[in-house]
Design an enzyme around this catalytic site. Structure first.
Site, short mmCIF file in Angstrom:
data_model
loop_
_atom_site.label_atom_id
_atom_site.label_comp_id
_atom_site.label_asym_id
_atom_site.label_seq_id
_atom_site.Cartn_x
_atom_site.Cartn_y
_atom_site.Cartn_z
N ARG A 104 -43.48 -71.01 -2.25
CA ARG A 104 -43.08 -72.20 -1.01
C ARG A 104 -44.47 -72.04 0.03
NH1 ARG A 104 -40.34 -76.40 0.48
NH2 ARG A 104 -39.10 -76.35 2.40
N THR A 380 -39.87 -85.11 -4.73
CA THR A 380 -40.11 -83.76 -5.32
C THR A 380 -39.89 -83.76 -6.76
OG1 THR A 380 -39.12 -82.80 -3.46
CG2 THR A 380 -38.91 -81.45 -5.18
N THR A 398 -42.84 -79.16 -5.04
CA THR A 398 -43.11 -80.61 -4.04
C THR A 398 -44.08 -80.80 -3.15
OG1 THR A 398 -41.50 -82.01 -2.59
CG2 THR A 398 -41.31 -79.85 -1.91
N ASP A 422 -40.18 -79.24 7.25
CA ASP A 422 -39.15 -78.67 6.97
C ASP A 422 -38.89 -77.59 8.02
OD1 ASP A 422 -38.49 -80.28 4.97
OD2 ASP A 422 -38.76 -78.92 3.16
N SER A 452 -34.31 -77.10 0.32
CA SER A 452 -33.09 -77.10 -0.48
C SER A 452 -33.35 -77.10 -1.84
CB SER A 452 -32.34 -78.65 -0.09
OG SER A 452 -32.19 -78.59 1.32
N GLY A 472 -34.69 -84.51 -4.36
CA GLY A 472 -33.64 -85.09 -3.47
C GLY A 472 -33.49 -84.49 -2.12
#
Ligand code: DON
Length: 571
Positions: A104, A380, A398, A422, A452, A472
């Protein structure tokens, strides 16, 4: 080697092959379902699935194939495939053990919780989502390098080379990509390097034309030759940092050099005897997924029936509770204490179930926490890999929004994410249209923003059953939830599991969004009578999945029919 497939299992779905080669061991690439005995990749673009399957056929393992596929998607699927973004990889080994790689994005060293305020001191959506400050320190290349170092089997150079060739020599633009690029061309005018890269001297690409990305090819060559250093130091890092200075962003060469991907323990749960292996924080995905499955386990979901108002109601109420807890507790575990063990325990589900009435909707109470009202797009991408030894890899990664920040690093040819969006917008911010105001997910130096994304692997009795996931935004978690329920409770075929319509509720706004075809209007009226606000959607998720037939070992690749470019490649 996995065992050979049975004709009985194959009868359950349709097989389509568009490019079967004369050599029987050759890779079959198809926009439909593919069944194979030795290896499979399913992703959002045929060239990327094929690149991964070629790696498998040449003797690479599922991690190798996942790296080749991910890098090829960075070339062929620019809306979400990336080297300038981040994501998550869940790996299940043939012996049944598992691990997760967290790549991430991180906030840069200069980040602070009030960095998204404008000069007037007010929260600015523009700064938060569409500016150089919206860019997080990318993680993809570090994640792939870490996965390769620990679990790969093949030569790194060979895994990067297919993407170099796709960028350097070009590839055929699909109808979907042509439509997508044409739709953004005007917006790209504000980003000259992006406009130049994704248009033909300002004109939109037509389907079938060849898209060449020379600067991206040069960056991928540096990654091929120098590994992670080819991205995080030297020319690439300098070009990225220069673009930050030019546009008022904060990512420096130091931020890039310091970035590290993390290996983490997956979130594990069980559902009616199936093992669920999924992504832990900083994704909320695995935690919320297991929490919702635990709640549903207490009901006879199969007897309720797919598409019934009773099933929809219990699904919605499970979602409402998990998304409330997500908003309150989930964040980067390196910065916050996240009560994953409690949230994913059967005991906690036992406490939640009595709060669900059988025939009336609960009301989402924001209390002192509210969450974003916006519905999520599909920008994504998820892909799934299984190799001949039964190693399984589930990857969702993503740029956040479609084409991320829209910023292409000049001279380096890759798009930067806008993942800082985010993070929560500012401390204590609550709004009618909603943003989370909790402390845990505020921007801080080197913190990862809450996600998510829910790359997941399902097993049973020590055997691999499925590799699943979806894009999504927040709908991802609910899409993956319904894939599991379709498989376990409704016993659907692989094709049916993926094609079945879905619904989404995220606590706030207090409304359910139902994919057209999930249920009849009459049944939806029953939900309304229970107190649910019902909206309809045209599509939810793009789940490129793989299933393994336990009896025979056949590997079945199922691209989601919602995506015209989704492709399975198997051999
Ligand atoms: O990490 C996340 O959950 C989001 N940034 C993913 C974004 C996505 O799926 C596209 N839709 N908004």
């Amino acid at each position: 080697m996995l065992r050979r497939w049975s004709s009985l299992f194959l009868a359950a779905f349709t097989l389509v092959s568009v490019t079967a080669c004369a050599d029987t061991a050759a890779v079959t690439v198809s926009r439909g379902v593919v069944a194979a005995g030795s290896g499979m990749v399913v992703s959002a673009y045929p060239h990327a699935s094929e690149a991964g399957a070629d790696v498998l056929r040449a003797g690479g393992n599922a991690v190798d194939a996942a790296i080749a596929t991910g890098l090829a998607l960075a070339v062929t699927h620019p809306t979400a495939g990336n080297i300038g973004g981040g994501g998550f990889m869940v790996i299940r080994f043939p012996d049944g053990t598992s691990t997760a790689i967290d790549f991430r994005e991180k906030a840069p060293l200069r980040a602070h919780p009030e960095m998204f305020l404008g000069e007037d001191g007010e929260y600015s959506y523009q700064i938060h989502h569409r500016s150089h400050l919206a860019v997080g320190v990318p993680g993809t290349v570090a994640g792939f390098a870490l996965a390769h170092e620990r679990y790969g089997g093949g030569e790194w150079e060979a895994l990067v080379e297919p993407s170099v060739a796709l960028a350097r020599d070009g590839f055929e633009v699909s109808e979907r990509l042509a439509r997508s690029l044409a739709g953004r061309l005007e917006a790209f005018l504000d980003y000259p390097a992006t406009h130049a890269q994704f248009s033909k001297d300002g004109e939109p690409y037509q389907p079938g034309e060849i898209l060449v990305q020379s600067d991206l090819a040069a960056t991928l060559e540096r990654i091929r030759d120098q590994g992670r250093d080819g991205f995080y130091t030297g020319t690439t890092a300098r070009l990225l940092a220069e673009e930050m200075v030019r546009g008022g962003g904060w990512i420096t060469e130091e931020d890039l050099a310091r970035y590290q991907a993390r290996e983490r323990e997956p979130v594990r749960g069980t559902y009616r005897g199936y093992d669920i292996i999924s992504m832990p924080p900083p994704s909320s995905g695995g935690t919320a997924l297991v929490q919702m499955l635990n709640v549903l386990e207490g009901y006879d979901v199969a007897a309720m029936g797919a598409g019934s108002p009773e099933y929809a109601h219990h699904l919605i109420e499970s979602m409402r509770r998990a998304f409330r807890d997500r908003a309150m507790f989930l964040a980067d575990p390196d910065f916050a204490d996240v009560p994953v063990a409690r949230l994913t325990s059967k005991e906690y589900a036992n406490e939640l179930r009595p709060t669900i009435q059988t025939d009336a909707a609960s009301v989402s109470d924001p209390g002192d926490v509210e969450t974003a009202a916006s519905w999520e797009s599909m920008e994504t991408t998820h892909y799934s890999v299984v190799d001949g030894d039964g190693m399984a890899v589930s990857v969702t990664y993503t740029l956040e929004g479609g084409y991320g920040s829209y910023i292409t690093v000049p001279g380096a040819g890759f798009l930067l994410n806008n993942e800082m969006g985010d993070f929560n917008g500012r401390p204590g911010l609550t709004a009618e249209n909603g943003l989370i105001g909790t402390e845990a997910n505020l921007a801080r130096p080197e913190q990862r923003m809450l996600s998510s994304m829910t790359p997941t692997i399902v097993a049973r009795d020590g055997e691999l059953v499925a590799v699943i996931g979806s894009p999504g935004g927040r709908t991802i978690i609910n899409t993956v939830l319904q894939l599991v329920v379709n498989l376990v409770d409704f016993g659907q075929s692989p094709e049916g599991v993926v094609a079945a319509k879905r619904l989404h509720h995220q606590w706030l706004p207090d409304a359910v969004r139902i994919e057209e075809g999930f249920m009849s209007e009459e049944d939806a009226a029953v939900l309304t009578a229970m107190g649910h606000e019902v909206n309809w959607s045209r599509g939810q998720g793009i789940a490129h999945c793989i299933f393994v037939d336990g009896a025979t070992g056949t590997i079945v690749g199922v691209p989601d029919p919602r995506d015209s470019d989704g492709s399975a490649a198997g051999y």
